[in-house]
Design a protein around this motif. Structure first.
Motif, mmCIF file in Angstrom:
data_model
loop_
_atom_site.group_PDB
_atom_site.id
_atom_site.type_symbol
_atom_site.label_atom_id
_atom_site.label_comp_id
_atom_site.label_asym_id
_atom_site.label_seq_id
_atom_site.Cartn_x
_atom_site.Cartn_y
_atom_site.Cartn_z
ATOM 1 N N PHE A 131 -9.883 101.865 -12.093
ATOM 2 C CA PHE A 131 -8.851 101.007 -12.663
ATOM 3 C C PHE A 131 -9.461 99.632 -12.967
ATOM 4 O O PHE A 131 -9.654 98.808 -12.076
ATOM 5 N N LEU A 132 -9.743 99.410 -14.246
ATOM 6 C CA LEU A 132 -10.393 98.167 -14.666
ATOM 7 C C LEU A 132 -9.391 97.113 -15.113
ATOM 8 O O LEU A 132 -9.793 96.028 -15.549
ATOM 9 N N GLY A 133 -8.113 97.416 -15.036
ATOM 10 C CA GLY A 133 -7.093 96.448 -15.429
ATOM 11 C C GLY A 133 -5.707 97.016 -15.229
ATOM 12 O O GLY A 133 -5.528 98.136 -14.740
ATOM 13 N N ALA A 134 -4.690 96.210 -15.628
ATOM 14 C CA ALA A 134 -3.282 96.609 -15.502
ATOM 15 C C ALA A 134 -2.912 96.977 -14.071
ATOM 16 O O ALA A 134 -2.068 97.834 -13.830
ATOM 17 N N SER A 181 -4.922 96.314 -19.848
ATOM 18 C CA SER A 181 -4.915 97.762 -19.637
ATOM 19 C C SER A 181 -6.280 98.361 -19.972
ATOM 20 O O SER A 181 -6.723 98.329 -21.126
ATOM 21 N N ARG A 182 -6.963 98.914 -18.949
ATOM 22 C CA ARG A 182 -8.290 99.533 -19.113
ATOM 23 C C ARG A 182 -8.484 100.554 -17.991
ATOM 24 O O ARG A 182 -8.405 100.206 -16.811
ATOM 25 N N TYR A 183 -8.746 101.801 -18.355
ATOM 26 C CA TYR A 183 -8.993 102.837 -17.361
ATOM 27 C C TYR A 183 -10.295 103.547 -17.712
ATOM 28 O O TYR A 183 -10.462 104.014 -18.843
ATOM 29 N N LEU A 184 -11.200 103.636 -16.760
ATOM 30 C CA LEU A 184 -12.483 104.301 -16.967
ATOM 31 C C LEU A 184 -12.418 105.686 -16.345
ATOM 32 O O LEU A 184 -12.231 105.833 -15.134
ATOM 33 N N LEU A 188 -6.923 92.999 -23.417
ATOM 34 C CA LEU A 188 -7.175 91.654 -22.914
ATOM 35 C C LEU A 188 -6.269 91.350 -21.733
ATOM 36 O O LEU A 188 -5.112 91.763 -21.686
ATOM 37 N N PHE A 189 -6.796 90.597 -20.766
ATOM 38 C CA PHE A 189 -5.965 90.028 -19.713
ATOM 39 C C PHE A 189 -5.285 88.778 -20.252
ATOM 40 O O PHE A 189 -5.888 87.977 -20.970
ATOM 41 N N GLN A 190 -4.021 88.595 -19.872
ATOM 42 C CA GLN A 190 -3.229 87.441 -20.299
ATOM 43 C C GLN A 190 -2.479 86.896 -19.093
ATOM 44 O O GLN A 190 -2.388 87.548 -18.048
ATOM 45 N N GLY A 191 -1.954 85.689 -19.238
ATOM 46 C CA GLY A 191 -1.141 85.123 -18.163
ATOM 47 C C GLY A 191 -1.905 84.160 -17.293
ATOM 48 O O GLY A 191 -2.474 83.171 -17.781
ATOM 49 N N TYR A 192 -1.935 84.394 -15.982
ATOM 50 C CA TYR A 192 -2.573 83.483 -15.044
ATOM 51 C C TYR A 192 -4.046 83.266 -15.397
ATOM 52 O O TYR A 192 -4.739 84.179 -15.854
ATOM 53 N N LYS A 193 -4.535 82.056 -15.128
ATOM 54 C CA LYS A 193 -5.914 81.711 -15.473
ATOM 55 C C LYS A 193 -6.911 82.668 -14.811
ATOM 56 O O LYS A 193 -7.889 83.094 -15.438
ATOM 57 N N GLU A 194 -6.657 83.014 -13.554
ATOM 58 C CA GLU A 194 -7.594 83.903 -12.861
ATOM 59 C C GLU A 194 -7.669 85.266 -13.537
ATOM 60 O O GLU A 194 -8.704 85.944 -13.487
ATOM 61 N N LEU A 195 -6.592 85.680 -14.196
ATOM 62 C CA LEU A 195 -6.621 86.920 -14.968
ATOM 63 C C LEU A 195 -7.362 86.719 -16.284
ATOM 64 O O LEU A 195 -8.199 87.538 -16.672
ATOM 65 N N ARG A 196 -7.062 85.631 -16.988
ATOM 66 C CA ARG A 196 -7.704 85.384 -18.283
ATOM 67 C C ARG A 196 -9.217 85.269 -18.139
ATOM 68 O O ARG A 196 -9.972 85.664 -19.032
ATOM 69 N N LEU A 197 -9.672 84.734 -17.009
ATOM 70 C CA LEU A 197 -11.108 84.587 -16.801
ATOM 71 C C LEU A 197 -11.822 85.932 -16.720
ATOM 72 O O LEU A 197 -13.030 86.017 -16.974
ATOM 73 N N PRO A 236 -2.570 101.412 -7.300
ATOM 74 C CA PRO A 236 -3.981 101.038 -7.131
ATOM 75 C C PRO A 236 -4.196 99.539 -7.289
ATOM 76 O O PRO A 236 -3.360 98.832 -7.862
ATOM 77 N N SER A 237 -5.341 99.077 -6.778
ATOM 78 C CA SER A 237 -5.752 97.686 -6.926
ATOM 79 C C SER A 237 -6.867 97.583 -7.952
ATOM 80 O O SER A 237 -7.471 98.586 -8.351
ATOM 81 N N TYR A 238 -7.146 96.353 -8.367
ATOM 82 C CA TYR A 238 -8.177 96.087 -9.355
ATOM 83 C C TYR A 238 -9.525 96.642 -8.904
ATOM 84 O O TYR A 238 -9.961 96.405 -7.783
ATOM 85 N N LEU A 239 -10.157 97.419 -9.754
ATOM 86 C CA LEU A 239 -11.475 98.035 -9.573
ATOM 87 C C LEU A 239 -11.477 99.181 -8.538
ATOM 88 O O LEU A 239 -12.543 99.663 -8.172
ATOM 89 N N ASP A 240 -10.297 99.611 -8.104
ATOM 90 C CA ASP A 240 -10.235 100.818 -7.274
ATOM 91 C C ASP A 240 -10.789 102.013 -8.063
ATOM 92 O O ASP A 240 -10.598 102.112 -9.277
#
Length: 453
Positions: free
Chosen positions: A5-8, A15-18, A32-41, A444-448
């Motif tokens: 899970f690379l996003g969402a 949204s990105r799934y490998l 693309l990530f949007q919203g909070y700065k930590e996400l946009r980065l 799931p969590s990010y990068l799980d």
């Protein structure tokens, strides 16, 4: 087979799934990530897998939180095919170059006005990068099986939501995994209902409104009342809108309101998004995958005056008369709507009306939370205008409608992964699915990474 899970996760963007099967690596969505700065980065972080090692991409739909990272992926070495529906390809031909153009404009604006934190400010990618990415697209028909890469095969199913949106079924290694994509609503006046899917060994399902039920009230009545009340005060109704999907539904709604006499015919309506105008024209090319007739598409296209040039856009800000302005972007994260907000937000006679989901960390979410000012182009703008939202104008299924779509599965999947939702929404949907469907499901969590054994 492995799924990463690379996003969402914990958010409705990126949204990105490998999906990995032996030596084959494919992405389902590349947003693309949007919203909070930590996400946009995260958009500028090193991608978790070298772009050159990805064999193919399958897109659920064209919105930038699902497709907007593609130009950078290609720029960094991706050379495979990008599979999607024909309508999604047509929309990406509009959306991706426009995204690159806006990123370049924002970087240039920051450099000219000196509020960039890094000198010089550089765009994430350029319009030329986006044009190069379009050469990799390979549209496929709904319902037909196609080879994605290696031993992995795909199939697209209509998901409603926006023009061309799909749920994606991937088959390989004796397993079937379904990605719901963004699910539309069963009774949307423009888009067809999401097509049910019968079975899957594994399921990835969205949860944008996983903790909510849409208001059953007629949104057309609420929209008409908001515009009439604002006009009676001498005010302007500003509607931040996604250029693809929401803008077209709004234009059709505004046409119906004027046709029924529920908003005065003399109130001008402006669509300040050339990209949205181009997207609206595509509905006549893809009549079989939405509910509108040719005549209704024509009426929708002519429901507003199109604002093409920057000069015309600026001129609107100087008009202090009742009018309706529909302008991108839907969560007020960029685009021409920001200039309208700078002009009209300080006046209490005006209304800023949101017609879709507002992700955490966006200007839209801040305004809905009661902010007294908003930061635009490095400056704080007083927010005295009325801020309101018509949530049931959303193109996303609510919790009941998601469960309705899930109820068509003939057997429960071995595992279900709940993504594309804020934490509270994803968790609420998880509980309901376990209690009402008795399905084993997890958030799931990010990068799980999970093994689909």
């Amino acid at each position: 087979m492995k799924l990463k899970f690379l996003g969402a996760t914990g958010t409705v963007t990126g949204s990105r799934y490998l999906l990995t099967s032996g030596p084959t690596n494919i992405l389902v969505d590349c947003g693309l990530f949007q919203g909070y700065k930590e996400l946009r980065l995260r958009n500028r972080d090193r991608f978790p897998i070298p772009a050159g090692k990805i064999d193919a991409v399958v897109l659920t739909h064209a919105h930038l939180d699902h497709s907007g990272y593609l130009p950078l992926l290609v720029k960094n070495g991706f050379s495979g095919k990008i599979y999607c529906s024909a309508a999604t390809y047509d929309l990406c031909k509009i959306l991706l170059p426009d995204s690159g153009h806006l990123l370049e404009e924002e970087a240039n604006y920051a450099n000219r006005h000196g509020f960039a934190k890094h000198a010089p400010a550089l765009p994430l990618y350029s319009e030329a990068d986006a044009v190069r990415a379009l050469r990799h697209f390979s549209p496929v028909p709904f319902g037909e099986r196609f080879t994605i890469a290696g031993k992995l095969h795909g199939q697209l199913t209509l998901a409603g939501h926006i023009l061309g949106a799909a749920s994606v079924t991937v088959r390989g290694d004796g397993k079937t995994i379904v990605f719901s994509g963004d699910l539309g609503r069963p009774n949307d006046p423009v888009m067809v209902a999401p097509v049910p899917i019968g079975e899957a060994d594994y399921l990835v399902v969205e949860s944008t409104y996983g903790d909510q039920r849409h208001d059953p009230a007629d949104p057309l009545i609420l929209l008409g009342k908001t515009i009439r009340d604002t006009a009676a005060k001498g005010g302007v109704t500003i509607i931040p809108s996604f250029a693809v999907g929401r803008a077209q539904s709004l234009l059709y709604d505004l046409h119906r309101l004027k046709e029924k006499g529920q908003i005065p015919a003399h109130i001008p309506v402006y669509l300040n998004s050339p990209m949205a105008a181009d997207a609206t024209a595509l509905y006549q090319r893809h009549l079989p995958i939405h509910r509108l007739s040719h005549a209704q598409c024509h009426a929708m296209r002519h429901a507003a005056t199109i604002v093409n040039s920057v000069e015309e856009s600026i001129a609107l800000n100087e008009r202090q008369v009742p009018m309706v302005i529909v302008a991108a972007s839907g969560m007020a994260t960029g685009g021409r709507v920001l200039h309208h907000l700078k002009a009209f937000a300080p006046d209490p006679r005006n209304t800023i009306l949101f017609a879709g989901y507002q992700a955490g960390g966006t200007r839209g979410a801040l305004m809905m939370a009661g902010a007294e000012s908003i930061k635009i182009h490095g400056q704080y703008v007083p927010l005295r205008a009325q801020v309101s939202q018509i949530g049931n104008l959303s193109a996303h299924a609510d919790a009941d409608e998601i469960l309705g779509w899930l109820s068509h599965f003939k057997r429960r999947p071995t595992r279900t992964f709940i993504t594309h939702g804020e934490p509270a929404a994803a968790e609420a949907l998880r509980r309901r699915m376990q209690e009402e469907l008795d399905w084993p499901c997890e958030v799931p969590s990010y990068l799980d990474e999970v093994e689909l054994s």
